[in-house]
Design a protein around this motif. Structure first.
Motif, PDB file in Angstrom:
ATOM      1  N   ASP A   1       1.354   0.445  -7.353  1.00  0.00           N
ATOM      2  CA  ASP A   1       1.197   1.114  -6.291  1.00  0.00           C
ATOM      3  C   ASP A   1       2.242   0.546  -4.938  1.00  0.00           C
ATOM      4  O   ASP A   1       1.754   1.337  -4.019  1.00  0.00           O
ATOM      5  CB  ASP A   1      -0.313   1.133  -5.616  1.00  0.00           C
ATOM      6  CG  ASP A   1      -1.150   1.722  -6.395  1.00  0.00           C
ATOM      7  OD1 ASP A   1      -0.923   2.581  -6.989  1.00  0.00           O
ATOM      8  OD2 ASP A   1      -2.418   1.115  -6.764  1.00  0.00           O
TER       9      ASP A   1
ATOM     10  N   GLY B   1      -7.644  -8.343  -5.726  1.00  0.00           N
ATOM     11  CA  GLY B   1      -8.299  -7.260  -5.500  1.00  0.00           C
ATOM     12  C   GLY B   1      -7.509  -6.175  -4.716  1.00  0.00           C
ATOM     13  O   GLY B   1      -6.355  -6.367  -4.635  1.00  0.00           O
ATOM     14  N   PRO B   2      -8.009  -5.202  -4.040  1.00  0.00           N
ATOM     15  CA  PRO B   2      -7.238  -4.293  -3.149  1.00  0.00           C
ATOM     16  C   PRO B   2      -6.730  -4.587  -2.023  1.00  0.00           C
ATOM     17  O   PRO B   2      -6.886  -5.695  -1.483  1.00  0.00           O
ATOM     18  CB  PRO B   2      -8.261  -3.103  -3.081  1.00  0.00           C
ATOM     19  CG  PRO B   2      -9.547  -3.971  -2.752  1.00  0.00           C
ATOM     20  CD  PRO B   2      -9.389  -5.249  -3.841  1.00  0.00           C
ATOM     21  N   CYS B   3      -5.648  -4.027  -1.625  1.00  0.00           N
ATOM     22  CA  CYS B   3      -4.972  -4.200  -0.204  1.00  0.00           C
ATOM     23  C   CYS B   3      -5.174  -2.969   0.455  1.00  0.00           C
ATOM     24  O   CYS B   3      -5.220  -1.885  -0.100  1.00  0.00           O
ATOM     25  CB  CYS B   3      -3.730  -4.743  -0.128  1.00  0.00           C
ATOM     26  SG  CYS B   3      -2.557  -3.623  -0.908  1.00  0.00           S
ATOM     27  N   LEU B   4      -5.283  -3.031   1.772  1.00  0.00           N
ATOM     28  CA  LEU B   4      -5.373  -1.652   2.627  1.00  0.00           C
ATOM     29  C   LEU B   4      -4.066  -1.833   3.347  1.00  0.00           C
ATOM     30  O   LEU B   4      -3.629  -2.630   4.016  1.00  0.00           O
ATOM     31  CB  LEU B   4      -6.652  -1.713   3.473  1.00  0.00           C
ATOM     32  CG  LEU B   4      -7.984  -2.087   2.785  1.00  0.00           C
ATOM     33  CD1 LEU B   4      -9.132  -1.982   3.621  1.00  0.00           C
ATOM     34  CD2 LEU B   4      -8.143  -0.748   1.853  1.00  0.00           C
TER      35      LEU B   4
ATOM     36  N   ARG C   1      -0.278  -7.927  -3.213  1.00  0.00           N
ATOM     37  CA  ARG C   1      -0.737  -7.562  -4.598  1.00  0.00           C
ATOM     38  C   ARG C   1      -0.190  -8.689  -5.397  1.00  0.00           C
ATOM     39  O   ARG C   1      -0.756  -9.181  -6.324  1.00  0.00           O
ATOM     40  CB  ARG C   1       0.325  -6.680  -5.108  1.00  0.00           C
ATOM     41  CG  ARG C   1       0.333  -4.979  -4.408  1.00  0.00           C
ATOM     42  CD  ARG C   1      -1.189  -4.759  -4.553  1.00  0.00           C
ATOM     43  NE  ARG C   1      -1.900  -4.821  -5.611  1.00  0.00           N
ATOM     44  CZ  ARG C   1      -3.215  -5.591  -5.943  1.00  0.00           C
ATOM     45  NH1 ARG C   1      -3.733  -5.639  -4.648  1.00  0.00           N
ATOM     46  NH2 ARG C   1      -3.841  -5.862  -6.812  1.00  0.00           N
TER      47      ARG C   1
ATOM     48  N   ALA D   1      -5.520   2.617   0.402  1.00  0.00           N
ATOM     49  CA  ALA D   1      -5.862   1.454  -0.443  1.00  0.00           C
ATOM     50  C   ALA D   1      -5.121   1.415  -1.914  1.00  0.00           C
ATOM     51  O   ALA D   1      -5.024   2.447  -2.309  1.00  0.00           O
ATOM     52  CB  ALA D   1      -7.548   1.473  -0.790  1.00  0.00           C
ATOM     53  N   PHE D   2      -4.772   0.374  -2.026  1.00  0.00           N
ATOM     54  CA  PHE D   2      -3.813   0.106  -3.280  1.00  0.00           C
ATOM     55  C   PHE D   2      -4.559  -0.954  -3.946  1.00  0.00           C
ATOM     56  O   PHE D   2      -4.974  -1.977  -3.554  1.00  0.00           O
ATOM     57  CB  PHE D   2      -2.337  -0.190  -2.900  1.00  0.00           C
ATOM     58  CG  PHE D   2      -1.805   0.684  -2.158  1.00  0.00           C
ATOM     59  CD1 PHE D   2      -1.359   2.078  -2.758  1.00  0.00           C
ATOM     60  CD2 PHE D   2      -1.525   1.064  -0.722  1.00  0.00           C
ATOM     61  CE1 PHE D   2      -0.658   3.203  -2.007  1.00  0.00           C
ATOM     62  CE2 PHE D   2      -1.048   1.783   0.057  1.00  0.00           C
ATOM     63  CZ  PHE D   2      -0.622   3.069  -0.676  1.00  0.00           C
ATOM     64  N   GLU D   3      -4.624  -0.763  -5.283  1.00  0.00           N
ATOM     65  CA  GLU D   3      -5.156  -1.936  -6.292  1.00  0.00           C
ATOM     66  C   GLU D   3      -4.269  -2.215  -7.402  1.00  0.00           C
ATOM     67  O   GLU D   3      -4.372  -3.216  -7.946  1.00  0.00           O
ATOM     68  CB  GLU D   3      -6.400  -1.222  -6.898  1.00  0.00           C
ATOM     69  CG  GLU D   3      -7.384  -0.945  -5.931  1.00  0.00           C
ATOM     70  CD  GLU D   3      -8.539  -0.838  -6.693  1.00  0.00           C
ATOM     71  OE1 GLU D   3      -9.119  -1.759  -7.458  1.00  0.00           O
ATOM     72  OE2 GLU D   3      -9.477  -0.182  -6.161  1.00  0.00           O
TER      73      GLU D   3
ATOM     74  N   ASP E   1      -5.539  -7.885   3.123  1.00  0.00           N
ATOM     75  CA  ASP E   1      -5.824  -8.208   1.836  1.00  0.00           C
ATOM     76  C   ASP E   1      -7.108  -9.199   1.655  1.00  0.00           C
ATOM     77  O   ASP E   1      -7.476  -9.674   2.901  1.00  0.00           O
ATOM     78  CB  ASP E   1      -4.676  -8.867   0.958  1.00  0.00           C
ATOM     79  CG  ASP E   1      -4.108  -9.888   1.510  1.00  0.00           C
ATOM     80  OD1 ASP E   1      -4.770 -10.973   1.528  1.00  0.00           O
ATOM     81  OD2 ASP E   1      -2.841 -10.237   1.439  1.00  0.00           O
TER      82      ASP E   1
END
Length: 159
Positions: free
Chosen positions: A29, A77-80, A72, A23-25, A96
């Motif tokens: 990242d 929010g985050p992405c996986l 992004r 996961a990246f926020e 996302d």
């Protein structure tokens, strides 16, 4: 004595998928996502003995970079990110929270920027987008090994 492909109980081994996810926020990242892809490809070579062409290595990192950048940039929010080997290709999947599916713009060599989706579609074996109960999931498959193809003279050349 056990036969290859069997364990002590004479049961065939069940191949588990070769995969990694994270996961990246934050925008910082994106480089970490590329690093994850690079590490995954190195692991495919070293631990699993799979052929990964230089072209595939570059294309997987490019696809990861473009898809994570878009997530992004356009989704809160985050992405996986998931990378999985399937049928001789690495499937790069990014989820996302934005439910709107992206649309590639018409080709325009004079346009600066916004060519990422066009590039991803062009370099991948397959490209799919799906809305999820929350957000969307985009999957692009990059072939791992360059195929040798015969030319009209019968000689093999590598792409």
């Amino acid at each position: 004595m056990d036969m290859p492909g069997q364990n002590e109980g004479s049961q065939p081994f069940v191949d588990r998928p070769i995969a990694v996810s994270a996961a990246f926020e934050g925008s910082e990242d994106i480089a970490a996502a590329r690093d994850l892809a690079r590490s995954f490809l190195a692991d495919l070579r070293a631990r699993h003995g799979l052929t990964v062409s230089a072209r595939a290595e570059g294309m997987v990192q490019l696809v990861v970079s473009e898809l994570v950048t878009n997530a992004r940039k356009y989704a809160p929010g985050p992405c996986l990110l998931s990378l999985e080997v399937n049928e001789g290709a690495v499937e790069v999947t990014v989820w996302d929270s934005e439910p709107c599916l992206p649309v590639a713009q018409a080709a325009d060599p004079g346009r600066v920027g916004q060519h990422g989706l066009e590039i991803v579609v062009a370099v991948c074996r397959s490209f799919e987008m799906h809305r999820e109960p929350v957000g969307k999931r985009i999957t692009a498959a990059v072939v791992l090994a360059d195929d040798a193809v015969g030319d009209e003279g019968g000689d093999e050349v590598c792409r």
